[in-house]
Design a protein around this motif. Sequence first.
Motif, PDB file in Angstrom:
ATOM      1  N   CYS B 166      -8.335 -22.042  -3.280  1.00 20.39           N
ATOM      2  CA  CYS B 166      -7.559 -21.858  -1.946  1.00 20.39           C
ATOM      3  C   CYS B 166      -7.680 -22.418  -0.968  1.00 20.39           C
ATOM      4  CB  CYS B 166      -9.344 -21.388  -1.277  1.00 20.39           C
ATOM      5  SG  CYS B 166      -8.497 -20.158   0.233  1.00 20.39           S
ATOM      6  N   LYS B 167      -9.133 -23.780  -0.719  1.00 21.92           N
ATOM      7  CA  LYS B 167      -8.741 -25.256  -0.266  1.00 21.92           C
ATOM      8  C   LYS B 167      -6.945 -25.933  -0.502  1.00 21.92           C
ATOM      9  CE  LYS B 167     -12.129 -24.969   1.577  1.00 21.92           C
ATOM     10  NZ  LYS B 167     -12.098 -23.750   1.610  1.00 21.92           N
ATOM     11  N   LEU B 168      -6.960 -26.109  -2.066  1.00 22.80           N
ATOM     12  CA  LEU B 168      -5.744 -26.592  -2.474  1.00 22.80           C
ATOM     13  C   LEU B 168      -4.313 -25.910  -1.430  1.00 22.80           C
ATOM     14  CD1 LEU B 168      -6.447 -26.762  -6.599  1.00 22.80           C
ATOM     15  CD2 LEU B 168      -6.376 -29.118  -4.495  1.00 22.80           C
ATOM     16  N   LYS B 169      -4.873 -24.650  -1.667  1.00 23.65           N
ATOM     17  CA  LYS B 169      -3.289 -24.246  -0.726  1.00 23.65           C
ATOM     18  C   LYS B 169      -3.438 -24.193   0.883  1.00 23.65           C
ATOM     19  CE  LYS B 169      -1.107 -20.298  -3.002  1.00 23.65           C
ATOM     20  NZ  LYS B 169      -1.360 -19.535  -3.016  1.00 23.65           N
ATOM     21  N   GLU B 170      -4.514 -25.001   1.240  1.00 25.84           N
ATOM     22  CA  GLU B 170      -4.764 -25.082   3.092  1.00 25.84           C
ATOM     23  C   GLU B 170      -4.798 -24.378   3.191  1.00 25.84           C
ATOM     24  OE1 GLU B 170      -1.601 -28.249   3.345  1.00 25.84           O
ATOM     25  OE2 GLU B 170      -1.908 -29.371   2.193  1.00 25.84           O
ATOM     26  N   ASN B 171      -5.324 -22.565   2.847  1.00 24.82           N
ATOM     27  CA  ASN B 171      -5.935 -22.118   3.885  1.00 24.82           C
ATOM     28  C   ASN B 171      -7.458 -22.309   4.643  1.00 24.82           C
ATOM     29  OD1 ASN B 171      -3.876 -20.257   2.194  1.00 24.82           O
ATOM     30  ND2 ASN B 171      -5.374 -19.552   0.884  1.00 24.82           N
ATOM     31  N   GLU B 172      -6.796 -21.452   6.109  1.00 22.05           N
ATOM     32  CA  GLU B 172      -7.828 -21.940   6.325  1.00 22.05           C
ATOM     33  C   GLU B 172      -8.699 -20.902   6.104  1.00 22.05           C
ATOM     34  OE1 GLU B 172      -7.722 -20.254  10.618  1.00 22.05           O
ATOM     35  OE2 GLU B 172      -9.043 -20.333  11.509  1.00 22.05           O
ATOM     36  N   CYS B 173     -10.176 -21.254   6.013  1.00 16.93           N
ATOM     37  CA  CYS B 173     -11.314 -20.624   5.789  1.00 16.93           C
ATOM     38  C   CYS B 173     -11.141 -18.943   5.832  1.00 16.93           C
ATOM     39  CB  CYS B 173     -12.647 -21.147   6.229  1.00 16.93           C
ATOM     40  SG  CYS B 173     -13.781 -20.169   4.984  1.00 16.93           S
ATOM     41  N   LEU B 174     -11.292 -18.252   5.756  1.00 19.82           N
ATOM     42  CA  LEU B 174     -11.617 -16.882   5.964  1.00 19.82           C
ATOM     43  C   LEU B 174     -12.829 -16.864   6.784  1.00 19.82           C
ATOM     44  CD1 LEU B 174     -10.364 -14.078   3.344  1.00 19.82           C
ATOM     45  CD2 LEU B 174      -9.276 -15.374   5.501  1.00 19.82           C
ATOM     46  N   TYR B 175     -14.199 -17.246   6.921  1.00 20.90           N
ATOM     47  CA  TYR B 175     -15.682 -17.278   7.428  1.00 20.90           C
ATOM     48  C   TYR B 175     -15.240 -17.836   8.977  1.00 20.90           C
ATOM     49  CZ  TYR B 175     -17.927 -15.640   4.159  1.00 20.90           C
ATOM     50  OH  TYR B 175     -18.712 -15.261   2.666  1.00 20.90           O
TER      51      TYR B 175
END
Lengths: 434, 244
Positions: B166-175
């Motif tokens: 998820c980090k590698l895709k540079e998504n904002e953390c859902l939390y």
Amino acid sequence: MNRDLNIKVHHLTRVEGHGNIVVNMKDGVLEKAHLSIVEPPRFFEAMMKGRSFHEAAIITSRICGICSLGHQLTSLVTTEAALGLEISEQTRLLRKLLVHGATLQSNVLHAYFLAAPDFLGAGSVFPLIATHKDVVLRALRMKRVANDIGDIVSGRAVHPITPVPGGFTRIPEKAELLEIKRKLLEEALPDGLETVETMKALAGAIPQFERETEYISLKHPDEYALYEGAIFSSDSGLIPVENYLDVTNEYIVDHSTSKHAKYNRNSYFVGALARWNNNNSQLGDEAQAAAEAMGLKPNCYNPYMNTIAQVVEAVHCILDSVRIIDKLIDNGLKNEKPNQTPTCYGRGIGSNEVPRGILFHDYTYDNKGNIVAANCIIPTGQNLANIDDDMVKLVPEIINKSKAEITLALEMLVRAYDPCISCSVHLLEVDFIE
Amino acid sequence: MKPQVAFFDFTSCEGCQLNKLNLENDLLDILKHIDIVEFREAMDDKADFYDIAFIEGSISSPSCVERIHDIRRRCTTLVAIGSCAVNGGVNAMKNLHPIDEVRETVYGKDKYLFATLPAMAVSAVVKVDYEVRGCPMTQQDFLKLLISLVLGKEPPKYGSPVCVECKLKENECLYNRGMVCLGPITRAGCDAICPSFGQFCTGCRGLLDNSNLDGMLELMTSHGISLDEAKKRMLLYNSNEVQL
């Protein structure tokens, strides 16, 4: 002819799930003719107990991979009815686009991969790759465009991600929708019209058999009903979705882990042919022309023609998807957040047409938004009694044929309904005693 | 000779098998390298022996047990595909309730008409050589395994959590977006598809080895859901793995 006949087809192929065909005739008297459902029970309604409204659609979409979008959207409509969640026009349009994608993919899969091999005397689509490569490639292209709709709008076609109570977790971009539109018009539409020609050429292999029965589907005042509408019976007219239990009247039989259903008669028909019989006047000119070309007329009583009705719907889904995309873009895509603030708690009932027919979900929520009771009534379960009744009429009509020919006719009959057996044994009726 | 490959379904939605048929762009190329000798959902043919048997679905009835032993005897390599086969998946939620209550809920007074067992992973009954996780398994993950087996190589293993992908895709953390997500304890390999489409991770690929479940529950409850709700989320796909 005082004939003895024993047919047992163990684990019928080219259908979703596990079913056996059983026919026994002694001295020319038919003792038994039915589709026995032997899929292991799954107990979904029991699993739903205590689950939050955020999870209900995630769980019920796992009733069936082939129908996952249908279960998911019906689950969402049901939850929204129970919790008083309004949805936007954009959400409604995106859902209808997804329904078209799922219907197109499922109908193409059935017509080409599951039903067509019978018309060509093959055991599967694989030998057809050598003999009819262009046709197989066309089927794969159509499936791909249909799945693109699911992959782009809902994250993935099998077990969609983005549709949630109250809306979508991600809105597709304009460029993505335009690319789908391009593929629909440049690839899927010509392929769809070619499919009509192919099916027209194969129509001679479709068995001639008629049994008039009750046809039940949704009906919508403004469009060919797939998403939302009221229940319509060809025998008795409109019934509100809330009264679905008056229609389905489920009962348990010992030869099936899936329950059977009946309404005005001993059995009724759901699926593409029921939709065609009840709502054909609401189809556009192209779909009407496709039906005419393939010899499908209003009030068709031949269950084998269900496959042809599916192809007519494929043409409709392609063209109506383009119309929906145009409308979404004309309206301007809005980055809306899902509306997930309940305004009430209690019971909700939802219904949509899924490829195999009318589907009902019914949930009751407590005031924390957790499920206390759930019931799902599946198209294939509703068709099982009708399939048995067809067999009882069909077998004596073809009794002079060889056992192999009779067996094939029965297998083709069951396949024509495009049964989804995993769905039908998800299992039923549910009042959790707290 | 090309490997003789077969597909079998047990208690499941058959969505993983469907996902194979959805490999439209690659299907004909795949068929150049393997012979599909049995695949009930799509073909009539049956075979006696298989180099590779792919198994979808949980083992949940006495007849399932008999069938899976028979398949195991007749195949060289057995692969469990999808969460139902790998750890019981959503089917295993029924194991959390007394079996008699579950049967009665669905069939009422006819509850003893149909045999049922707790929903089990395939590996609880026979030896499983490889697995493809996920609900549904992803097409790419399946292809990677198939290619490895055809080439005689060891397939990829996933030892990190979904959060890494998820980090590698540079998504904002859902939390940070007010959602509760099982990414920290769930085995990667899905390319974080759900968080990438704005939805929380449901844990469908199963638990990482040595997951800190207490820490996970603490993180979830500190983001506004009850302990009871947090446990239910964790059990969705892991009823056979988590003791809470």
